[in-house]
Design a protein around this motif. Structure first.
Motif, PDB file in Angstrom:
ATOM      1  N   THR A   4       1.049 -11.005   4.891  1.00  0.00           N
ATOM      2  CA  THR A   4       1.762 -10.718   6.132  1.00  0.00           C
ATOM      3  C   THR A   4       2.627  -9.476   5.960  1.00  0.00           C
ATOM      4  O   THR A   4       3.064  -9.148   4.851  1.00  0.00           O
ATOM      5  CB  THR A   4       2.643 -11.903   6.548  1.00  0.00           C
ATOM      6  N   ASN A   5       2.884  -8.783   7.060  1.00  0.00           N
ATOM      7  CA  ASN A   5       3.748  -7.600   7.041  1.00  0.00           C
ATOM      8  C   ASN A   5       5.175  -7.910   7.493  1.00  0.00           C
ATOM      9  O   ASN A   5       6.104  -7.182   7.174  1.00  0.00           O
ATOM     10  CB  ASN A   5       3.163  -6.508   7.941  1.00  0.00           C
ATOM     11  N   ILE A   6       5.337  -8.984   8.261  1.00  0.00           N
ATOM     12  CA  ILE A   6       6.659  -9.334   8.784  1.00  0.00           C
ATOM     13  C   ILE A   6       7.323 -10.335   7.850  1.00  0.00           C
ATOM     14  O   ILE A   6       6.810 -11.422   7.615  1.00  0.00           O
ATOM     15  CB  ILE A   6       6.565  -9.927  10.205  1.00  0.00           C
ATOM     16  N   ALA A  58       1.019  -2.668  16.257  1.00  0.00           N
ATOM     17  CA  ALA A  58       0.199  -1.825  17.123  1.00  0.00           C
ATOM     18  C   ALA A  58      -0.972  -1.161  16.406  1.00  0.00           C
ATOM     19  O   ALA A  58      -1.962  -0.799  17.047  1.00  0.00           O
ATOM     20  CB  ALA A  58       1.073  -0.752  17.770  1.00  0.00           C
ATOM     21  N   LEU A  59      -0.873  -0.999  15.083  1.00  0.00           N
ATOM     22  CA  LEU A  59      -1.885  -0.254  14.339  1.00  0.00           C
ATOM     23  C   LEU A  59      -2.515  -1.118  13.257  1.00  0.00           C
ATOM     24  O   LEU A  59      -1.918  -2.077  12.781  1.00  0.00           O
ATOM     25  CB  LEU A  59      -1.265   0.998  13.709  1.00  0.00           C
ATOM     26  N   SER A  60      -3.706  -0.741  12.846  1.00  0.00           N
ATOM     27  CA  SER A  60      -4.393  -1.470  11.780  1.00  0.00           C
ATOM     28  C   SER A  60      -3.737  -1.183  10.436  1.00  0.00           C
ATOM     29  O   SER A  60      -3.036  -0.179  10.259  1.00  0.00           O
ATOM     30  CB  SER A  60      -5.865  -1.066  11.729  1.00  0.00           C
ATOM     31  N   ARG A  61      -3.992  -2.055   9.477  1.00  0.00           N
ATOM     32  CA  ARG A  61      -3.451  -1.855   8.133  1.00  0.00           C
ATOM     33  C   ARG A  61      -3.926  -0.534   7.528  1.00  0.00           C
ATOM     34  O   ARG A  61      -3.152   0.173   6.875  1.00  0.00           O
ATOM     35  CB  ARG A  61      -3.860  -3.022   7.232  1.00  0.00           C
ATOM     36  N   GLN A  62      -5.187  -0.210   7.728  1.00  0.00           N
ATOM     37  CA  GLN A  62      -5.707   1.040   7.172  1.00  0.00           C
ATOM     38  C   GLN A  62      -5.026   2.251   7.789  1.00  0.00           C
ATOM     39  O   GLN A  62      -4.719   3.227   7.098  1.00  0.00           O
ATOM     40  CB  GLN A  62      -7.227   1.124   7.382  1.00  0.00           C
ATOM     41  N   LYS A 108       3.286 -17.775   8.485  1.00  0.00           N
ATOM     42  CA  LYS A 108       2.663 -17.067   7.360  1.00  0.00           C
ATOM     43  C   LYS A 108       1.167 -16.852   7.598  1.00  0.00           C
ATOM     44  O   LYS A 108       0.348 -16.980   6.695  1.00  0.00           O
ATOM     45  CB  LYS A 108       2.887 -17.813   6.043  1.00  0.00           C
ATOM     46  N   ALA A 109       0.832 -16.528   8.839  1.00  0.00           N
ATOM     47  CA  ALA A 109      -0.552 -16.264   9.222  1.00  0.00           C
ATOM     48  C   ALA A 109      -0.705 -14.773   9.499  1.00  0.00           C
ATOM     49  O   ALA A 109      -0.235 -14.276  10.521  1.00  0.00           O
ATOM     50  CB  ALA A 109      -0.926 -17.073  10.462  1.00  0.00           C
ATOM     51  N   PRO A 110      -1.341 -14.018   8.588  1.00  0.00           N
ATOM     52  CA  PRO A 110      -1.453 -12.567   8.774  1.00  0.00           C
ATOM     53  C   PRO A 110      -2.331 -12.180   9.949  1.00  0.00           C
ATOM     54  O   PRO A 110      -3.292 -12.873  10.283  1.00  0.00           O
ATOM     55  CB  PRO A 110      -2.071 -12.083   7.446  1.00  0.00           C
ATOM     56  N   LYS A 111      -1.980 -11.072  10.550  1.00  0.00           N
ATOM     57  CA  LYS A 111      -2.735 -10.531  11.681  1.00  0.00           C
ATOM     58  C   LYS A 111      -4.110 -10.064  11.227  1.00  0.00           C
ATOM     59  O   LYS A 111      -4.261  -9.422  10.190  1.00  0.00           O
ATOM     60  CB  LYS A 111      -1.978  -9.353  12.286  1.00  0.00           C
ATOM     61  N   ILE A 112      -5.108 -10.408  12.015  1.00  0.00           N
ATOM     62  CA  ILE A 112      -6.456  -9.880  11.830  1.00  0.00           C
ATOM     63  C   ILE A 112      -6.741  -8.813  12.875  1.00  0.00           C
ATOM     64  O   ILE A 112      -7.391  -7.813  12.613  1.00  0.00           O
ATOM     65  CB  ILE A 112      -7.517 -11.008  11.946  1.00  0.00           C
ATOM     66  N   LYS A 189     -10.964  -2.470   9.322  1.00  0.00           N
ATOM     67  CA  LYS A 189      -9.712  -1.732   9.509  1.00  0.00           C
ATOM     68  C   LYS A 189      -8.518  -2.475   8.924  1.00  0.00           C
ATOM     69  O   LYS A 189      -7.478  -1.879   8.649  1.00  0.00           O
ATOM     70  CB  LYS A 189      -9.469  -1.483  11.002  1.00  0.00           C
ATOM     71  N   GLU A 190      -8.646  -3.806   8.771  1.00  0.00           N
ATOM     72  CA  GLU A 190      -7.551  -4.592   8.230  1.00  0.00           C
ATOM     73  C   GLU A 190      -7.736  -4.858   6.732  1.00  0.00           C
ATOM     74  O   GLU A 190      -6.957  -5.584   6.125  1.00  0.00           O
ATOM     75  CB  GLU A 190      -7.439  -5.924   8.978  1.00  0.00           C
ATOM     76  N   SER A 191      -8.777  -4.275   6.137  1.00  0.00           N
ATOM     77  CA  SER A 191      -9.055  -4.458   4.715  1.00  0.00           C
ATOM     78  C   SER A 191      -8.839  -3.140   3.986  1.00  0.00           C
ATOM     79  O   SER A 191      -9.209  -2.079   4.479  1.00  0.00           O
ATOM     80  CB  SER A 191     -10.499  -4.932   4.508  1.00  0.00           C
TER      81      SER A 191
END
Length: 297
Positions: A4-6, A58-62, A108-112, A189-191
């Motif tokens: 997670t990022n938050i 708003a943006l993907s992890r990549q 604790k559920a990360p965004k996909i 994009k999230e990997s």
């Protein structure tokens, strides 16, 4: 697996006035009341925190990783802000951001995926779930959480509207299939690398033949509603006001648990897990526009 990022510190903004309240069919509800100072909700602190986390929503992890590595910090911020619709016609993105933050920091559920990532202009509107998160229940069991957020003055209207949207999602032919195809298309994009992509893909599209992981669908619901604060209450001492408003909000939600349970008892929702999160606002019609405006300044 994604992280997670938050961070959990996001929840320090709120009083946790109902924690994992049990609903029918083993579902849960959490009531978060924004901290109070000087007889008002601390919207300034909420705006600051949401602004700090906007790029991850708003943006993907990549995308975020690439811009940070290139030290294009201003581009990162401006690109994230550009994804939001004009605050004057905005009806729901505040709820979407809050649901995202709560699912990451509390569940604790990360965004996909968030639909905001798919917009090509700030007034575009992408239909479907507000966002998709992945919850690891245990080593073999996962839940794909589809988000639904509603900001309504009347909490009961929000309840019926949210469950109505979810019913449409479940019953409209091809809609859930479209969501999975959308996930599959945007998953890379999230990997950060091919290995993590393959792991995510195996979880989200498991093979019954391999019988290694199990995936079920669930729903995260965010409800924002208006709580009236009268002049007499505003004149209370800071301590008395804080106690009064928290009890008022808590009582109001407890009185509406029957409406939520009525929806959960419907046959179309049997077998699905629901995570309900509620936050009260004062002057919700104006505040939801003001908050988005401040975030995008």
């Amino acid at each position: 697996m994604l992280e997670t990022n938050i961070e959990s510190k996001f929840l320090n903004l709120f009083y946790h006035d109902l924690q994992d309240q049990i609903l029918d069919n083993d579902n849960t509800l959490n009531l978060f009341t924004l901290k109070v100072k000087n007889n008002a909700f601390a919207y300034d602190e909420l705006i600051e925190e949401l602004g700090d986390n906007l790029c991850h929503f708003a943006l993907s992890r990549q995308n975020v990783k690439k811009l940070i590595e290139e030290q294009k910090f201003n581009t990162l911020v401006q690109t994230a802000k550009s994804k939001l619709r004009n605050h004057n016609i905005n009806e729901g993105e505040l709820g979407e951001i809050l649901l995202y933050c709560i699912l990451e920091s509390y569940l604790k559920a990360p965004k996909i995926l968030t639909k905001l990532e798919l917009k090509t202009a700030n007034n575009d509107y992408v239909k479907g779930a507000d966002g998709v998160h992945l919850l690891k229940v245990d080593d073999k069991n996962y839940q794909l959480i589809f988000g639904e957020s509603k900001l309504e003055s009347n909490v009961k209207n929000g309840i019926y509207s949210a469950f109505g949207s979810i019913k449409n999602f479940l019953t409209k032919e091809g809609k859930s299939k479209y969501e999975i195809e959308l996930l599959n298309t945007n998953l890379a994009k999230e990997s950060f690398d091919n290995d993590s992509y393959e792991i995510l893909k195996k979880i989200i599209i498991p093979s019954a033949k391999d019988d290694e992981t199990y995936l079920d669908y669930s729903f995260g619901i965010f409800l924002g509603f208006n709580i009236e604060i009268n002049d007499e209450e505003r004149k209370m001492s800071n301590s008395d006001f804080r106690t009064c408003i928290r009890e008022k909000v808590k009582t109001h939600i407890q009185e509406n648990l029957t409406s939520i349970n009525f929806q959960l008892q419907k046959s179309e929702f049997t077998g699905y897990k629901f995570y309900v999160y509620i936050i009260p606002f004062s002057d919700i019609a104006e505040k939801r526009k003001e908050i988005i405006e401040q975030i995008t300044l």
